[in-house]
Design a protein around this motif. Structure first.
Motif, mmCIF file in Angstrom:
data_model
loop_
_atom_site.group_PDB
_atom_site.id
_atom_site.type_symbol
_atom_site.label_atom_id
_atom_site.label_comp_id
_atom_site.label_asym_id
_atom_site.label_seq_id
_atom_site.Cartn_x
_atom_site.Cartn_y
_atom_site.Cartn_z
ATOM 1 N N UNK A 64 0.825 -1.215 0.000
ATOM 2 C CA UNK A 64 0.000 0.000 0.000
ATOM 3 C C UNK A 64 0.859 1.265 0.000
ATOM 4 N N UNK A 65 2.188 1.109 0.020
ATOM 5 C CA UNK A 65 3.075 2.258 -0.078
ATOM 6 C C UNK A 65 3.501 2.861 1.241
ATOM 7 N N UNK A 66 3.390 2.095 2.303
ATOM 8 C CA UNK A 66 3.774 2.594 3.626
ATOM 9 C C UNK A 66 5.089 1.950 4.066
ATOM 10 N N UNK A 67 5.844 2.685 4.868
ATOM 11 C CA UNK A 67 7.036 2.145 5.511
ATOM 12 C C UNK A 67 6.568 1.457 6.781
ATOM 13 N N UNK A 68 7.087 0.254 7.048
ATOM 14 C CA UNK A 68 6.638 -0.533 8.199
ATOM 15 C C UNK A 68 7.789 -0.790 9.165
ATOM 16 N N UNK A 69 7.503 -0.589 10.443
ATOM 17 C CA UNK A 69 8.400 -1.021 11.516
ATOM 18 C C UNK A 69 7.576 -1.940 12.410
ATOM 19 N N UNK A 70 8.202 -3.004 12.874
ATOM 20 C CA UNK A 70 7.462 -3.980 13.675
ATOM 21 C C UNK A 70 8.433 -4.730 14.576
ATOM 22 N N UNK A 71 7.905 -5.542 15.490
ATOM 23 C CA UNK A 71 8.802 -6.336 16.340
ATOM 24 C C UNK A 71 9.692 -7.228 15.477
ATOM 25 N N UNK A 72 10.955 -7.258 15.813
ATOM 26 C CA UNK A 72 11.894 -8.086 15.069
ATOM 27 C C UNK A 72 12.369 -9.288 15.860
ATOM 28 N N UNK A 99 10.359 3.440 20.732
ATOM 29 C CA UNK A 99 11.004 4.342 19.766
ATOM 30 C C UNK A 99 10.386 4.182 18.382
ATOM 31 N N UNK A 100 10.051 2.957 17.995
ATOM 32 C CA UNK A 100 9.396 2.720 16.701
ATOM 33 C C UNK A 100 8.029 3.408 16.676
ATOM 34 N N UNK A 101 7.318 3.367 17.787
ATOM 35 C CA UNK A 101 6.018 4.037 17.871
ATOM 36 C C UNK A 101 6.204 5.548 17.737
ATOM 37 N N UNK A 102 7.222 6.104 18.393
ATOM 38 C CA UNK A 102 7.482 7.548 18.269
ATOM 39 C C UNK A 102 7.817 7.926 16.829
ATOM 40 N N UNK A 103 8.560 7.082 16.136
ATOM 41 C CA UNK A 103 8.948 7.333 14.757
ATOM 42 C C UNK A 103 7.749 7.265 13.807
ATOM 43 N N UNK A 104 6.797 6.398 14.121
ATOM 44 C CA UNK A 104 5.670 6.122 13.232
ATOM 45 C C UNK A 104 4.670 7.277 13.182
ATOM 46 N N UNK A 105 3.946 7.307 12.056
ATOM 47 C CA UNK A 105 2.842 8.249 11.897
ATOM 48 C C UNK A 105 1.542 7.649 12.426
ATOM 49 N N UNK A 112 1.034 4.858 22.502
ATOM 50 C CA UNK A 112 0.691 5.472 21.211
ATOM 51 C C UNK A 112 -0.383 6.541 21.396
ATOM 52 N N UNK A 113 -1.384 6.258 22.215
ATOM 53 C CA UNK A 113 -2.441 7.235 22.476
ATOM 54 C C UNK A 113 -1.868 8.475 23.143
ATOM 55 N N UNK A 114 -0.962 8.276 24.109
ATOM 56 C CA UNK A 114 -0.348 9.409 24.803
ATOM 57 C C UNK A 114 0.462 10.278 23.839
ATOM 58 N N UNK A 115 1.009 9.650 22.792
ATOM 59 C CA UNK A 115 1.794 10.370 21.784
ATOM 60 C C UNK A 115 0.913 10.924 20.668
#
Length: 149
Positions: free
Chosen positions: A48-56, A85-91, A111-114
């Motif tokens: 869908x054209x999104x950059x993904x970060x997830x648990x590794x 940090x991944x959550x902070x980076x994410x949109x 995530x809600x707090x951010x």
């Protein structure tokens, strides 16, 4: 005399991402029991054209990196910090799976707090009940029923 308003670190990051023309960044969260569903969600979000970060790293399965219980606990703490940090980076955040444990609830609260928008593959598990359902094309993320906690 007017004083310039200073930008927060979050505002600087958003400005930099826009200036670089980056696509939306999605942080995938959820129980690592859904690693296969996370991989599928990663694929669908990427297409869908999104950059993904997830648990590794899946702490539920044996691995030499966490053979010692003290080392495993320290690793879990570092991985939790890395995921925040991944959550902070994410949109935005995508919660995968049909179960929310303590770790996932903590990620949702963070995530809600951010102020991050949150989507769910299973909107019925939204602990706050305020998220609209995903579009139909997202239904490929559906996962089988999770075993009890």
């Amino acid at each position: 005399m007017l004083h310039p308003q200073l930008l927060t670190p979050e505002q600087h990051l958003l400005t930099a991402k826009r200036g670089l023309g980056l696509p939306v960044i999605v942080a995938i969260c959820g129980s690592t029991r859904f690693m296969d569903a996370m991989a599928e969600a990663d694929l669908q979000e990427t297409v869908a054209g999104r950059i993904v970060v997830r648990p590794g790293c899946d702490m539920k399965h044996r691995h030499q990196l966490r053979a010692d219980s003290a080392d495993a606990e320290a690793l879990k703490y570092r991985l939790d910090d890395l995921h925040r940090a991944k959550i902070r980076l994410a949109d935005e955040v995508l919660i995968v799976g049909n179960y929310i444990g303590d770790s996932t609830r903590s990620e949702i609260d963070y995530a809600r707090a951010k102020g991050k928008p949150i989507r769910y593959t299973h909107p019925e598990i939204d602990p706050y009940g305020d998220v609209p359902p995903l579009p139909d094309e997202i239904s490929v993320y559906q996962t089988p029923a999770a075993p009890g906690p």
